[in-house]
Design a protein around this motif. Structure first.
Motif, PDB file in Angstrom:
ATOM      1  N   TYR A 181       0.797  -1.224   0.000  1.00 49.80           N
ATOM      2  CA  TYR A 181       0.000   0.000   0.000  1.00 49.80           C
ATOM      3  C   TYR A 181       0.832   1.277   0.000  1.00 49.80           C
ATOM      4  N   GLY A 182       2.143   1.170  -0.020  1.00 47.56           N
ATOM      5  CA  GLY A 182       2.990   2.336   0.076  1.00 47.56           C
ATOM      6  C   GLY A 182       3.225   3.008  -1.271  1.00 47.56           C
ATOM      7  N   THR A 183       3.729   4.247  -1.188  1.00 47.64           N
ATOM      8  CA  THR A 183       4.120   4.999  -2.378  1.00 47.64           C
ATOM      9  C   THR A 183       5.620   4.865  -2.580  1.00 47.64           C
ATOM     10  N   PRO A 184       6.083   4.546  -3.777  1.00 46.28           N
ATOM     11  CA  PRO A 184       7.525   4.523  -4.036  1.00 46.28           C
ATOM     12  C   PRO A 184       8.127   5.913  -3.846  1.00 46.28           C
ATOM     13  N   ILE A 185       9.448   5.973  -3.799  1.00 46.85           N
ATOM     14  CA  ILE A 185      10.134   7.257  -3.767  1.00 46.85           C
ATOM     15  C   ILE A 185      11.016   7.369  -5.007  1.00 46.85           C
ATOM     16  N   LEU A 186      11.023   8.547  -5.603  1.00 43.01           N
ATOM     17  CA  LEU A 186      11.885   8.864  -6.731  1.00 43.01           C
ATOM     18  C   LEU A 186      13.022   9.732  -6.224  1.00 43.01           C
ATOM     19  N   ALA A 187      14.269   9.352  -6.507  1.00 39.90           N
ATOM     20  CA  ALA A 187      15.416  10.118  -6.016  1.00 39.90           C
ATOM     21  C   ALA A 187      16.610   9.902  -6.923  1.00 39.90           C
ATOM     22  N   GLU A 188      17.531  10.856  -6.873  1.00 39.99           N
ATOM     23  CA  GLU A 188      18.822  10.715  -7.542  1.00 39.99           C
ATOM     24  C   GLU A 188      19.741   9.962  -6.598  1.00 39.99           C
TER      25      GLU A 188
ATOM     26  N   GLY B 144      21.335  10.747   0.565  1.00 45.46           N
ATOM     27  CA  GLY B 144      22.458  10.557  -0.334  1.00 45.46           C
ATOM     28  C   GLY B 144      22.264   9.299  -1.157  1.00 45.46           C
ATOM     29  N   ASP B 145      23.199   8.360  -1.068  1.00 45.30           N
ATOM     30  CA  ASP B 145      23.081   7.088  -1.781  1.00 45.30           C
ATOM     31  C   ASP B 145      22.539   5.969  -0.899  1.00 45.30           C
ATOM     32  N   LEU B 146      22.067   6.331   0.299  1.00 42.52           N
ATOM     33  CA  LEU B 146      21.550   5.339   1.228  1.00 42.52           C
ATOM     34  C   LEU B 146      20.024   5.317   1.175  1.00 42.52           C
ATOM     35  N   VAL B 147      19.461   4.125   0.994  1.00 43.15           N
ATOM     36  CA  VAL B 147      18.017   3.920   0.952  1.00 43.15           C
ATOM     37  C   VAL B 147      17.593   3.235   2.248  1.00 43.15           C
ATOM     38  N   ILE B 148      16.561   3.767   2.914  1.00 43.59           N
ATOM     39  CA  ILE B 148      16.048   3.145   4.129  1.00 43.59           C
ATOM     40  C   ILE B 148      14.633   2.675   3.848  1.00 43.59           C
ATOM     41  N   SER B 149      14.440   1.368   3.906  1.00 44.82           N
ATOM     42  CA  SER B 149      13.157   0.748   3.622  1.00 44.82           C
ATOM     43  C   SER B 149      12.641   0.085   4.882  1.00 44.82           C
ATOM     44  N   THR B 150      11.351   0.286   5.197  1.00 49.67           N
ATOM     45  CA  THR B 150      10.781  -0.270   6.421  1.00 49.67           C
ATOM     46  C   THR B 150       9.496  -1.022   6.109  1.00 49.67           C
ATOM     47  N   GLY B 151       9.177  -2.007   6.936  1.00 47.95           N
ATOM     48  CA  GLY B 151       7.967  -2.796   6.734  1.00 47.95           C
ATOM     49  C   GLY B 151       7.379  -3.251   8.046  1.00 47.95           C
ATOM     50  N   GLY B 152       6.131  -3.763   7.985  1.00 50.03           N
ATOM     51  CA  GLY B 152       5.485  -4.117   9.230  1.00 50.03           C
ATOM     52  C   GLY B 152       4.516  -5.266   9.175  1.00 50.03           C
ATOM     53  N   TYR B 153       4.406  -5.993   8.041  1.00 49.28           N
ATOM     54  CA  TYR B 153       3.522  -7.148   8.040  1.00 49.28           C
ATOM     55  C   TYR B 153       3.954  -8.153   6.967  1.00 49.28           C
ATOM     56  N   PRO B 154       4.022  -9.445   7.302  1.00 50.99           N
ATOM     57  CA  PRO B 154       3.987  -9.975   8.664  1.00 50.99           C
ATOM     58  C   PRO B 154       5.316  -9.809   9.393  1.00 50.99           C
ATOM     59  N   GLN B 155       6.350  -9.392   8.660  1.00 51.03           N
ATOM     60  CA  GLN B 155       7.651  -9.177   9.289  1.00 51.03           C
ATOM     61  C   GLN B 155       7.770  -7.715   9.733  1.00 51.03           C
ATOM     62  N   ASN B 156       8.567  -7.483  10.769  1.00 53.66           N
ATOM     63  CA  ASN B 156       8.915  -6.133  11.192  1.00 53.66           C
ATOM     64  C   ASN B 156      10.362  -5.866  10.821  1.00 53.66           C
ATOM     65  N   GLY B 157      10.687  -4.606  10.548  1.00 52.87           N
ATOM     66  CA  GLY B 157      12.097  -4.314  10.378  1.00 52.87           C
ATOM     67  C   GLY B 157      12.389  -3.194   9.411  1.00 52.87           C
ATOM     68  N   SER B 158      13.643  -2.766   9.440  1.00 53.70           N
ATOM     69  CA  SER B 158      14.146  -1.708   8.566  1.00 53.70           C
ATOM     70  C   SER B 158      15.476  -2.151   7.981  1.00 53.70           C
ATOM     71  N   GLN B 159      15.749  -1.687   6.759  1.00 55.27           N
ATOM     72  CA  GLN B 159      17.034  -1.934   6.112  1.00 55.27           C
ATOM     73  C   GLN B 159      17.589  -0.618   5.599  1.00 55.27           C
TER      74      GLN B 159
END
Length: 431
Positions: A231-238, A282-297
């Motif tokens: 259900y999330g929106t992607p992000i556009l970035a350089e 910068g060049d670092l992408v932080i992705s998070t989720g919550g179902y059924p797994q929890n966590g961030s990368q």
């Protein structure tokens, strides 16, 4: 074998089972970003989800609001219908989407930014409402604008439709981007890039990511994704010197070339289902989720192919599901669904804070100057210092519940509740 046919039918009807991938459309040779008029936005615009730089931060000069429990409301306009979409601001116009359950209509409403006067209402769709989660709405996707048209994305009768409306309220084009089978509804907002408007169709059936021409609505490219609802929106970035679209969900975090839809890189994780927007520093992408797994990368975004074993800089196990994280001063901030404020060091992933705020949250933090704002679902707006302690400055409540994120334009706060669109301004000198 008395009940064998029932078992076969049940398996065939399981979500995601025996669903053919959506038909892919490959981009023609050459760049697609020079075919339409350039994106031209008036000053002080907040033209799409998470603002002009897509990061949830109000850039440019700020003014001092002196927040109290009694904010200075310039105007409040009653909204016909219900929606969770965030407002956008284009020059002297504020626009929101809404849906009327009784009329079964989906509309785009344009307000005068200085007064709250309704300038026009355009009916985008009539009928064809989808099944939704109790916390979702039929109008949860934030519109986007290129300064000439406003683009909406709605689900109607098991299809995702994108519509272009000019700033006088006239429908210019309306096209089906692809099929969509709803589990809990739709929540992904359109992205404007070059000559394209890009939409995500992760559903309980064949998923896809598609790019349509801004001027005609013709599909330029469409790539298939897994049969998994997200259900999330992607992000556009350089990132790493090239534009990338970052998409969470379906058990992966993936990067696509916005020109062609070609996959650049992917990692396994964070979750099968996501409901927010990744962050980029910068060049670092932080992705998070919550179902059924929890966590961030935290993922270095300069790879190719499967980079799970080579490009993940750090991981954390805290649940950040619906509210989107925001980057500020070398740190990642979020308030999760359960009302817990979380702060990580961007470079190391060290958790710097975990503080119970209270309430439940679906809206995302917005950074304004050195302050952070987000409403909880009951309709209380929380204002914090932008520090790891989430030091609270003030709380205030206006009429309605709070599922939409606050946005800023030209020293004004625009906030959409379940009942009203509000414009807040600093107190007058001497007041």
């Amino acid at each position: 074998m008395r009940y064998g046919w029932i078992w076969i039918l049940a398996v065939a009807l399981l979500p995601g089972c025996r669903q053919d991938p959506v038909e892919e459309i490959r981009a023609p040779e050459g760049s697609q970003t020079s075919d339409a008029e350039p994106i031209s936005l008036p000053p002080h615009s907040w033209p799409w989800w998470r603002g002009e730089q897509r990061d949830g931060v109000a850039h440019g000069e700020t003014v001092q609001f002196d927040w109290t429990s009694q904010p200075n409301v310039l105007w409040g306009a009653k909204i016909q219908g219900l929606g969770h979409s965030t407002p956008i601001v284009i020059g002297d116009k504020v626009l929101i989407t809404t849906a009327d359950e009784k009329l079964e209509s989906k509309s785009l409403i344009c307000y005068e930014a200085s007064s709250g006067k309704v300038l026009w209402t355009t009916n985008i769709h009539q009928g064809g409402f989808m099944r939704i989660h109790q916390k979702n709405s039929q109008a949860s996707t934030t519109p986007a604008s290129d300064g000439k048209y406003v683009f909406t994305a709605f689900i109607v009768k098991d299809s995702l439709y994108v519509t272009a409306v000019d700033l006088k309220g006239q429908v210019v084009w309306q096209k089906e981007a692809g099929p969509f089978r709803s589990q809990h509804g739709y929540g992904s907002s359109p992205i404007v890039y070059g000559s394209l408007v890009i939409v995500l169709g992760d559903s309980d059936g064949p998923g896809f990511l598609a790019a349509l021409r801004r001027d005609t609505g013709d599909i330029v490219w469409r790539v298939s994704r897994a049969n998994e609802p997200s259900y999330g929106t992607p992000i556009l970035a350089e990132i790493a010197g090239k534009p990338q679209i970052i998409v969470g969900g379906t058990g992966t975090t993936s990067s696509y070339d916005p020109e062609t839809g070609e996959l650049i890189w992917s990692t396994r994780g964070t979750a099968r289902t996501t409901a927010n927007t990744p962050a980029v520093a910068g060049d670092l992408v932080i992705s998070t989720g919550g179902y059924p797994q929890n966590g961030s990368q935290a993922i270095q975004g300069d790879g190719e192919g499967d980079v799970t074993d080579s490009h993940i800089q750090w991981e954390a196990r805290e649940r950040i599901y619906v509210p989107s994280p925001v980057v500020y001063d070398g740190k990642l901030y979020a308030i999760n669904d359960d009302g817990i404020g979380i702060c990580y060091d961007l470079a190391t992933g060290e958790r710097l804070a975990r503080k119970r705020i209270g309430g439940n949250f679906s809206a995302s933090l917005t950074i304004y100057g050195d302050q952070m704002l987000a409403p909880d679902e009951s309709g209380v707006m929380h204002v914090f210092h932008a520090d790891p302690e989430f030091t609270e400055i003030a709380q205030f409540r206006l009429e309605g519940t709070g599922f939409a994120s606050p946005v800023f334009s030209d020293g004004r706060l625009f906030w959409r509740t379940s009942t009203h669109l509000y414009c807040l301004v600093p107190p007058s000198p001497g007041a």
